[in-house]
Design a protein around this motif. Structure first.
Motif, PDB file in Angstrom:
ATOM      1  N   LEU A 197       0.810  -1.182  -0.047  1.00 53.28           N
ATOM      2  CA  LEU A 197      -0.057   0.042   0.000  1.00 53.28           C
ATOM      3  C   LEU A 197       0.908   1.261   0.005  1.00 53.28           C
ATOM      4  CD1 LEU A 197      -2.657  -1.520   2.595  1.00 53.28           C
ATOM      5  CD2 LEU A 197      -2.717  -1.568   0.187  1.00 53.28           C
ATOM      6  N   ALA A 198       1.224   1.734  -1.297  1.00 47.23           N
ATOM      7  CA  ALA A 198       2.217   2.798  -1.412  1.00 47.23           C
ATOM      8  C   ALA A 198       1.644   4.348  -0.839  1.00 47.23           C
ATOM      9  CB  ALA A 198       2.388   2.975  -2.908  1.00 47.23           C
ATOM     10  N   GLY A 199       2.723   4.823   0.019  1.00 43.41           N
ATOM     11  CA  GLY A 199       2.525   6.010   0.468  1.00 43.41           C
ATOM     12  C   GLY A 199       1.681   6.135   1.656  1.00 43.41           C
ATOM     13  N   THR A 200       1.584   5.109   2.467  1.00 47.46           N
ATOM     14  CA  THR A 200       0.682   5.036   3.628  1.00 47.46           C
ATOM     15  C   THR A 200       1.439   5.747   4.616  1.00 47.46           C
ATOM     16  OG1 THR A 200      -0.055   2.845   3.068  1.00 47.46           O
ATOM     17  CG2 THR A 200      -0.063   3.381   5.438  1.00 47.46           C
ATOM     18  N   VAL A 201       0.437   6.374   5.633  1.00 48.95           N
ATOM     19  CA  VAL A 201       0.961   7.141   6.799  1.00 48.95           C
ATOM     20  C   VAL A 201       0.127   6.682   8.056  1.00 48.95           C
ATOM     21  CG1 VAL A 201       1.695   9.125   5.452  1.00 48.95           C
ATOM     22  CG2 VAL A 201      -0.886   9.131   6.479  1.00 48.95           C
ATOM     23  N   THR A 202       0.888   6.552   9.037  1.00 44.68           N
ATOM     24  CA  THR A 202      -0.074   6.271  10.066  1.00 44.68           C
ATOM     25  C   THR A 202       0.832   7.216  11.490  1.00 44.68           C
ATOM     26  OG1 THR A 202       1.650   4.662  10.796  1.00 44.68           O
ATOM     27  CG2 THR A 202      -0.502   3.762   9.644  1.00 44.68           C
ATOM     28  N   THR A 203      -0.081   7.482  12.415  1.00 47.09           N
ATOM     29  CA  THR A 203       0.317   8.451  13.353  1.00 47.09           C
ATOM     30  C   THR A 203       0.170   7.697  14.711  1.00 47.09           C
ATOM     31  OG1 THR A 203      -1.875   9.317  13.695  1.00 47.09           O
ATOM     32  CG2 THR A 203      -0.542  10.390  12.123  1.00 47.09           C
ATOM     33  N   GLY A 204       0.935   8.233  15.652  1.00 49.21           N
ATOM     34  CA  GLY A 204       0.913   7.853  16.999  1.00 49.21           C
ATOM     35  C   GLY A 204       1.880   8.892  17.880  1.00 49.21           C
ATOM     36  N   ILE A 205       2.244   8.234  18.975  1.00 44.64           N
ATOM     37  CA  ILE A 205       3.404   8.901  19.662  1.00 44.64           C
ATOM     38  C   ILE A 205       4.355   8.260  20.038  1.00 44.64           C
ATOM     39  CG2 ILE A 205       1.316  10.066  21.112  1.00 44.64           C
ATOM     40  CD1 ILE A 205       1.823   8.296  23.368  1.00 44.64           C
ATOM     41  N   VAL A 206       5.471   8.962  20.589  1.00 48.36           N
ATOM     42  CA  VAL A 206       6.714   8.337  21.135  1.00 48.36           C
ATOM     43  C   VAL A 206       6.400   7.583  22.555  1.00 48.36           C
ATOM     44  CG1 VAL A 206       9.025   8.563  22.145  1.00 48.36           C
ATOM     45  CG2 VAL A 206       8.167   9.935  19.997  1.00 48.36           C
ATOM     46  N   SER A 207       6.598   6.183  22.412  1.00 55.52           N
ATOM     47  CA  SER A 207       5.917   5.489  23.489  1.00 55.52           C
ATOM     48  C   SER A 207       6.975   5.269  24.701  1.00 55.52           C
ATOM     49  CB  SER A 207       5.450   4.193  23.189  1.00 55.52           C
ATOM     50  OG  SER A 207       4.460   4.326  22.256  1.00 55.52           O
ATOM     51  N   ALA A 208       8.235   5.457  24.116  1.00 56.30           N
ATOM     52  CA  ALA A 208       9.354   5.195  25.046  1.00 56.30           C
ATOM     53  C   ALA A 208      10.889   5.715  24.307  1.00 56.30           C
ATOM     54  CB  ALA A 208       9.638   3.781  25.521  1.00 56.30           C
ATOM     55  N   LEU A 209      11.796   5.981  24.927  1.00 57.65           N
ATOM     56  CA  LEU A 209      13.041   6.104  24.420  1.00 57.65           C
ATOM     57  C   LEU A 209      14.008   5.196  24.940  1.00 57.65           C
ATOM     58  CD1 LEU A 209      12.951  10.117  24.630  1.00 57.65           C
ATOM     59  CD2 LEU A 209      12.696   8.898  22.469  1.00 57.65           C
ATOM     60  N   ASP A 210      15.266   5.184  24.186  1.00 59.34           N
ATOM     61  CA  ASP A 210      16.239   4.305  24.758  1.00 59.34           C
ATOM     62  C   ASP A 210      15.882   2.978  24.947  1.00 59.34           C
ATOM     63  OD1 ASP A 210      17.982   6.695  24.531  1.00 59.34           O
ATOM     64  OD2 ASP A 210      17.914   7.020  26.727  1.00 59.34           O
ATOM     65  N   SER A 269      19.403   1.071  20.209  1.00 60.21           N
ATOM     66  CA  SER A 269      18.883   2.018  21.347  1.00 60.21           C
ATOM     67  C   SER A 269      17.784   2.544  20.854  1.00 60.21           C
ATOM     68  CB  SER A 269      19.778   2.657  21.727  1.00 60.21           C
ATOM     69  OG  SER A 269      19.301   3.799  22.696  1.00 60.21           O
ATOM     70  N   ALA A 270      16.639   2.116  20.842  1.00 60.04           N
ATOM     71  CA  ALA A 270      15.583   2.314  19.584  1.00 60.04           C
ATOM     72  C   ALA A 270      14.298   3.309  20.339  1.00 60.04           C
ATOM     73  CB  ALA A 270      14.734   1.012  19.415  1.00 60.04           C
ATOM     74  N   ILE A 271      13.669   4.103  19.559  1.00 57.52           N
ATOM     75  CA  ILE A 271      12.570   4.813  19.765  1.00 57.52           C
ATOM     76  C   ILE A 271      11.386   4.018  19.558  1.00 57.52           C
ATOM     77  CG2 ILE A 271      11.012   6.759  18.903  1.00 57.52           C
ATOM     78  CD1 ILE A 271      13.559   7.740  17.579  1.00 57.52           C
ATOM     79  N   GLN A 272      10.587   3.760  20.685  1.00 57.61           N
ATOM     80  CA  GLN A 272       9.425   2.793  20.514  1.00 57.61           C
ATOM     81  C   GLN A 272       8.224   3.963  20.252  1.00 57.61           C
ATOM     82  OE1 GLN A 272       8.536   0.482  24.083  1.00 57.61           O
ATOM     83  NE2 GLN A 272       6.533   0.505  23.390  1.00 57.61           N
ATOM     84  N   THR A 273       7.217   3.409  19.378  1.00 54.05           N
ATOM     85  CA  THR A 273       5.964   4.156  18.866  1.00 54.05           C
ATOM     86  C   THR A 273       5.066   3.300  18.810  1.00 54.05           C
ATOM     87  OG1 THR A 273       5.514   5.693  16.998  1.00 54.05           O
ATOM     88  CG2 THR A 273       6.777   3.786  16.393  1.00 54.05           C
ATOM     89  N   SER A 274       3.943   4.148  18.875  1.00 54.32           N
ATOM     90  CA  SER A 274       2.521   3.490  18.799  1.00 54.32           C
ATOM     91  C   SER A 274       2.057   3.693  17.276  1.00 54.32           C
ATOM     92  CB  SER A 274       1.388   4.050  19.659  1.00 54.32           C
ATOM     93  OG  SER A 274       1.391   5.394  19.510  1.00 54.32           O
ATOM     94  N   ALA A 275       2.778   4.287  16.543  1.00 54.43           N
ATOM     95  CA  ALA A 275       2.342   4.501  15.285  1.00 54.43           C
ATOM     96  C   ALA A 275       2.495   3.150  14.280  1.00 54.43           C
ATOM     97  CB  ALA A 275       3.378   5.490  14.465  1.00 54.43           C
ATOM     98  N   ALA A 276       1.283   2.719  13.705  1.00 56.09           N
ATOM     99  CA  ALA A 276       1.326   1.358  13.192  1.00 56.09           C
ATOM    100  C   ALA A 276       2.426   1.385  12.201  1.00 56.09           C
ATOM    101  CB  ALA A 276      -0.019   1.105  12.502  1.00 56.09           C
ATOM    102  N   VAL A 277       3.396   0.128  12.410  1.00 58.93           N
ATOM    103  CA  VAL A 277       4.214  -0.163  11.506  1.00 58.93           C
ATOM    104  C   VAL A 277       3.938  -1.831  11.238  1.00 58.93           C
ATOM    105  CG1 VAL A 277       6.883  -0.627  11.413  1.00 58.93           C
ATOM    106  CG2 VAL A 277       5.936   1.398  12.554  1.00 58.93           C
TER     107      VAL A 277
END
Length: 413
Positions: free
Chosen positions: A202-215, A247-255
């Protein structure tokens, strides 16, 4: 590990009924805890783990954000600076979508597809190493731009230990849209973010969320997961059994499968991470989808590695010079978890700074260290010659030890 995760594996398109408009397919499979793709060598050049069973950890990079090549737009403000409080996702999508591409990889008998991000006007595109490496050394690589035009591409450089790669579009058009590069160091938990890519065709798909955790410590030994998930690249990567520690950024944006190598941007439209893996509650087979726990490689680390890949084709990494394992130590009535030092390499930065066997590292600068892989990820995200402050418990007392990181020896040194 506390929760199973899955690396983003190369996604193989399934036969579909003809459509009036073709879709670009994405890349990513279900995995167990962490980032996509296996890697050889480099991660353990920075720090060696005493145990293969320890959980992961990570950290954002500390370098100044900049484009990987001189013609990018790192200092541009693509959307309103007030967007964090009231994101205009329509404006962000319009700004960012032309900078995100679909990547196709075809080998003699295997193939997969993923996403990538345009870095500059010269046609450099950053993506995940596992997107471009799985089909073999002579694989054909194509890049499809947002408008639908497809170009051939070649590999500029790869860094398996961070699961990053840079490819170059052959004879790129004059109207490329380089991404505006931000700094992951400025992120805070709760910040709004958007993932942009090509999941499941599905080309050009965008999803939104928040930064759930850092490091968030994330580590993947993808060979086993690839075989379990039936990845077409499994056989090619049988020898790549060294974990990738991020050392990842965790996100709730659908991946989802196909988002690998795509952009994670903030509400101002600036790149803050490269999407690389998802968490999974466990799957008996097939490809898993998003459960709202995705991971991205921080932009500061991406920038530092991409600069080297463009210039040299390979990347060097920061080096502390210790072998850690998961451990605990007491300080008064409190018990702390961290990375216990089991050995210190002679002549290393750790030795010069006075680190000793038995020390428990519980923090680096402002980031907590809760495990051995946490220490690996945090050091790996730093730049060579940068100075870090290690929080250490020794003989029941907490102290701070300043270390200037060196250059990791090559994996065959």
């Amino acid at each position: 590990m506390d929760e199973p995760t899955q690396p983003l594996m190369p996604y193989t398109p399934q036969p579909r009924r003809p459509r009036r408009r073709s879709r670009r397919v994405g890349e990513l499979t279900a995995v167990s805890l962490l980032s996509a793709a296996l890697a050889t060598g480099g991660t353990w050049g920075a720090i060696s783990l005493a145990s293969d069973d320890s959980p992961g950890s990570g950290s954002t990079g500390t370098g100044t954000a900049a484009t990987a090549s001189g013609s990018g737009t790192a200092d541009a403000q693509p959307v309103s600076s007030a967007a964090k409080q009231s994101p205009d996702w329509n404006a962000v999508t319009s700004t960012v979508a032309p900078s995100v591409v679909a990547i196709g990889v075809r080998g003699e008998s295997t193939g997969g597809e993923g996403s990538g991000v345009v870095l500059d006007d010269e046609g450099h595109v950053v993506t995940n190493n596992h997107v471009v490496s799985g089909a073999g050394d002579n694989a054909k690589i194509t890049v499809t731009l947002d408008g639908g035009a497809t170009y051939a591409a070649t590999v500029e450089g790869t860094d398996p230990s961070t699961d990053l790669a840079v490819i170059t579009i052959t004879d790129p058009p004059n109207d490329l849209h380089p991404i505006s590069v931000g700094s992951s160091a400025g992120l805070t938990v709760g910040d709004p973010v958007m993932a942009v890519g090509n999941p499941l065709g599905l080309a050009g798909t965008v999803t939104t969320g928040i930064v759930s955790a850092l490091d968030r410590p994330v580590a993947t030994s993808a060979q086993e997961e690839q075989q379990q998930q039936g990845s077409p690249f499994a056989q090619r990567q049988e020898s790549q059994s060294s974990p990738v520690v991020t050392s990842a950024i965790q996100t709730s944006a659908a991946v989802n499968p196909g988002n690998s190598g795509g952009a994670l941007v903030d509400a101002s439209g600036r790149l803050v991470g490269i999407n690389s893996s998802i968490a999974s509650v466990g799957s008996s087979g097939g490809q898993s989808g998003s459960i709202g726990i995705g991971f991205a490689i921080p932009a500061d680390e991406v920038t530092w590695i991409a600069e080297q890949l463009i210039e040299n084709g390979t990347a060097e990494h920061a080096f502390l010079g210790v072998t850690p394992q998961d451990g605990q130590a007491t300080e008064g009535a409190a018990t702390h978890s961290g990375a216990e030092i089991t050995s210190v390499s002679e002549g290393s930065p750790a030795a010069s700074a006075g680190l000793e066997t038995g020390d428990l590292v519980t923090g680096i600068d402002d980031s907590p260290v809760a495990s051995a892989e946490s220490l690996v990820g945090l050091i790996h995200a730093r730049r060579i010659d940068s100075s870090v402050a290690l929080t250490v418990i020794r003989d029941g007392q907490e102290r701070t030890i300043d270390v200037t990181l060196g250059t990791a020896p090559s994996s065959d040194a």
